[in-house]
Design a protein around this motif. Structure first.
Motif, PDB file in Angstrom:
ATOM      1  N   ARG A  31     -21.003  -0.220  -6.122  1.00  0.00           N
ATOM      2  CA  ARG A  31     -22.284   0.464  -6.339  1.00  0.00           C
ATOM      3  C   ARG A  31     -23.442  -0.527  -6.169  1.00  0.00           C
ATOM      4  O   ARG A  31     -23.250  -1.731  -6.107  1.00  0.00           O
ATOM      5  CB  ARG A  31     -22.315   1.141  -7.718  1.00  0.00           C
ATOM      6  N   ALA A  33     -27.269  -0.482  -3.931  1.00  0.00           N
ATOM      7  CA  ALA A  33     -27.513  -0.208  -2.512  1.00  0.00           C
ATOM      8  C   ALA A  33     -27.103  -1.343  -1.568  1.00  0.00           C
ATOM      9  O   ALA A  33     -26.569  -1.096  -0.489  1.00  0.00           O
ATOM     10  CB  ALA A  33     -28.985   0.136  -2.323  1.00  0.00           C
ATOM     11  N   GLY A  34     -27.352  -2.575  -1.963  1.00  0.00           N
ATOM     12  CA  GLY A  34     -27.008  -3.706  -1.097  1.00  0.00           C
ATOM     13  C   GLY A  34     -25.503  -3.839  -0.930  1.00  0.00           C
ATOM     14  O   GLY A  34     -24.985  -3.987   0.187  1.00  0.00           O
ATOM     15  N   SER A 145     -29.878  -4.118 -10.420  1.00  0.00           N
ATOM     16  CA  SER A 145     -30.253  -4.377  -9.028  1.00  0.00           C
ATOM     17  C   SER A 145     -30.057  -5.853  -8.744  1.00  0.00           C
ATOM     18  O   SER A 145     -30.680  -6.700  -9.388  1.00  0.00           O
ATOM     19  CB  SER A 145     -31.710  -3.974  -8.796  1.00  0.00           C
ATOM     20  N   THR A 146     -29.220  -6.152  -7.760  1.00  0.00           N
ATOM     21  CA  THR A 146     -28.966  -7.564  -7.423  1.00  0.00           C
ATOM     22  C   THR A 146     -30.253  -8.232  -6.915  1.00  0.00           C
ATOM     23  O   THR A 146     -30.429  -9.436  -7.080  1.00  0.00           O
ATOM     24  CB  THR A 146     -27.862  -7.672  -6.348  1.00  0.00           C
ATOM     25  N   ASN A 147     -31.137  -7.420  -6.335  1.00  0.00           N
ATOM     26  CA  ASN A 147     -32.382  -7.993  -5.819  1.00  0.00           C
ATOM     27  C   ASN A 147     -33.387  -8.285  -6.923  1.00  0.00           C
ATOM     28  O   ASN A 147     -34.013  -9.339  -6.929  1.00  0.00           O
ATOM     29  CB  ASN A 147     -32.981  -7.073  -4.761  1.00  0.00           C
ATOM     30  N   GLN A 174     -25.411   1.124 -16.149  1.00  0.00           N
ATOM     31  CA  GLN A 174     -25.382  -0.087 -15.317  1.00  0.00           C
ATOM     32  C   GLN A 174     -26.228  -1.203 -15.927  1.00  0.00           C
ATOM     33  O   GLN A 174     -26.094  -2.358 -15.555  1.00  0.00           O
ATOM     34  CB  GLN A 174     -25.902   0.218 -13.907  1.00  0.00           C
ATOM     35  N   ASN A 222     -35.269   5.005  -6.566  1.00  0.00           N
ATOM     36  CA  ASN A 222     -34.381   4.083  -7.288  1.00  0.00           C
ATOM     37  C   ASN A 222     -33.763   4.837  -8.465  1.00  0.00           C
ATOM     38  O   ASN A 222     -34.042   6.024  -8.669  1.00  0.00           O
ATOM     39  CB  ASN A 222     -35.179   2.850  -7.756  1.00  0.00           C
ATOM     40  N   LYS A 223     -32.931   4.155  -9.216  1.00  0.00           N
ATOM     41  CA  LYS A 223     -32.197   4.779 -10.322  1.00  0.00           C
ATOM     42  C   LYS A 223     -33.082   5.682 -11.173  1.00  0.00           C
ATOM     43  O   LYS A 223     -34.217   5.319 -11.486  1.00  0.00           O
ATOM     44  CB  LYS A 223     -31.573   3.655 -11.171  1.00  0.00           C
TER      45      LYS A 223
HETATM   46  C1  RUB Z   1     -28.201   1.357  -8.398  1.00  0.00           C
HETATM   47  C2  RUB Z   1     -29.674   1.243  -8.279  1.00  0.00           C
HETATM   48  C3  RUB Z   1     -30.218  -0.100  -7.872  1.00  0.00           C
HETATM   49  C4  RUB Z   1     -30.437  -0.093  -6.347  1.00  0.00           C
HETATM   50  C5  RUB Z   1     -30.765  -1.476  -5.823  1.00  0.00           C
HETATM   51  O1  RUB Z   1     -27.776   2.702  -8.480  1.00  0.00           O
HETATM   52  O2  RUB Z   1     -30.413   2.198  -8.405  1.00  0.00           O
HETATM   53  O3  RUB Z   1     -31.444  -0.339  -8.506  1.00  0.00           O
HETATM   54  O4  RUB Z   1     -29.278   0.366  -5.707  1.00  0.00           O
HETATM   55  O5  RUB Z   1     -29.671  -2.328  -6.009  1.00  0.00           O
HETATM   56  P1  RUB Z   1     -26.185   3.029  -8.549  1.00  0.00           P
HETATM   57  P2  RUB Z   1     -29.524  -3.693  -5.170  1.00  0.00           P
HETATM   58  O6  RUB Z   1     -25.616   2.218  -9.665  1.00  0.00           O
HETATM   59  O7  RUB Z   1     -26.135   4.499  -8.786  1.00  0.00           O
HETATM   60  O8  RUB Z   1     -25.593   2.644  -7.200  1.00  0.00           O
HETATM   61  O9  RUB Z   1     -30.804  -4.419  -5.407  1.00  0.00           O
HETATM   62  O10 RUB Z   1     -28.343  -4.391  -5.787  1.00  0.00           O
HETATM   63  O11 RUB Z   1     -29.304  -3.325  -3.756  1.00  0.00           O
END
Ligand code: RUB
Length: 325
Positions: A31, A33-34, A145-147, A174, A222-223
């Motif tokens: 899970r 997006a990245g 969010s990893t970012n 999460q 986003n979430k």
């Molecule tokens: C995760 C979510 C994250 C974005 C960005 O939702 O909303 O904020 O996906 O994540 P879910 P990243 O848990 O439903 O996938 O910065 O890691 O791409």
């Protein structure tokens, strides 16, 4: 997840591991997006590397089917579509110009390229975003969010004395992943429930969140709950930053399409059998209007949300020949 295509049914083989990755995306074992985008690129690479196809056409068919399985998993994070479209763009032209081994090589190279660039983009935007974090800041983040965490961790590694408030992110929580990750990193962190956001806003200097999709007008998907954070921050004159790689920008919003918001199983919220006849809704994402976003931090630099259109325009080349336009 059962196999959906097999040679025995007169179709083409989609490798088990590809189905497995799709299943993990669907059930959110994979899970964010990245990570979803990189996993999809890796799945296409596996499909090509393990393919038993005997000619170019068969391989193209397999890829189309693998692509569909992956795209059908979760609708909101455009990173998934952008990843598979990047890997398979102009596939028919590529198939006409290459023999089987040549085609395989090119697809594998594209998948590896996407994965590598994605990892590097996160590092780069972490570095760029960290410059906007000041010593003494309290940062509010949402979900995992990893970012957003790349920005926060980089600022901390630079020696800035920061603290983080993390929301729980109901229903899948999460936020607990965020808490675990940041406390392992030694960053002081407070966990709150989503509904406590406005209560704590007076203690917050900056809101930093990630994105699943960014529209051409700068709206950020986003979430679920992100728009509440941004609204409360706006009211309190607290800055809201969105940390997202440029492949989170949604190409079809350029032609007026809306981003589909995933609604997940009500059972994630509460056992529906407890409330017979009651409708339980579980949207997984929401849309934050550009007016409530101060900056979008990408690997290419920091932009105001109004500049999202320009980022998408620059991407035309990247998606040329894919089935987006
Ligand atoms: C995760 C979510 C994250 C974005 C960005 O939702 O909303 O904020 O996906 O994540 P879910 P990243 O848990 O439903 O996938 O910065 O890691 O791409």
């Amino acid at each position: 997840m059962g196999k959906r295509w097999g040679k025995e049914k007169g179709g083409f083989m989609v490798i088990d591991e590809v189905e497995d990755i799709a299943h993990k995306i669907e059930t959110m074992e994979i899970r964010g997006a990245g990570k979803i985008a990189r996993s999809a690129a890796r799945a296409l690479k596996i499909q090509v590397e393990r393919s038993e196809s005997s000619d170019v056409e068969e391989l193209v068919d397999e890829l189309e089917k693998a692509k569909k399985i992956l795209m059908d998993t979760r609708p909101t994070a455009v990173s998934l579509a952008n990843s598979v479209n990047f890997v398979t763009r102009n596939i028919k032209i590529l198939a006409a110009e290459n023999d089987l081994d040549g085609l395989k090589e090119k697809i594998v190279a594209r998948a590896e390229d996407f994965i590598e660039k994605s990892e590097k983009s996160r590092e780069k935007l972490g570095e760029i975003g960290s410059r906007r974090i000041s010593d003494g800041d309290t940062i509010l983040t949402h979900c995992h969010s990893t970012n957003a965490l790349a920005v926060i961790k980089t600022a901390y590694e630079q020696g800035k004395d920061i603290q983080v408030i993390a929301t729980e992110a109901r229903p899948r929580q999460q936020g607990l992943i965020t808490v675990e990750e940041l406390s392992k990193h030694g960053i002081p962190i407070t966990l709150i429930v989503d509904s406590a956001v406005r209560f704590f806003m007076k203690e917050v200097d900056k809101v930093v969140v990630g994105a699943d999709s960014i529209a051409a007008n700068g709206a950020v998907v986003n979430k679920i709950g992100t728009s509440q954070l941004a609204l409360a921050a706006h009211e309190a004159r607290v800055l809201t930053f969105v940390a997202a790689e440029s492949y989170k920008f949604h190409p079809s919003t350029l032609v007026g399409e809306l981003v589909e918001i995933e609604e997940r199983d009500p059972g994630e919220v509460v056992d529906p059998e407890r409330f017979p006849g009651v409708e339980i809704r579980n949207p997984a994402f929401d849309v934050t209007p550009p007016e409530y976003i101060d900056l979008i931090i990408t690997e290419k630099g920091i932009i105001p949300p109004e500049a999202a259109y320009g980022v998408l325009q620059e991407q035309f080349e990247m998606f040329e020949g894919s089935d987006i336009f």
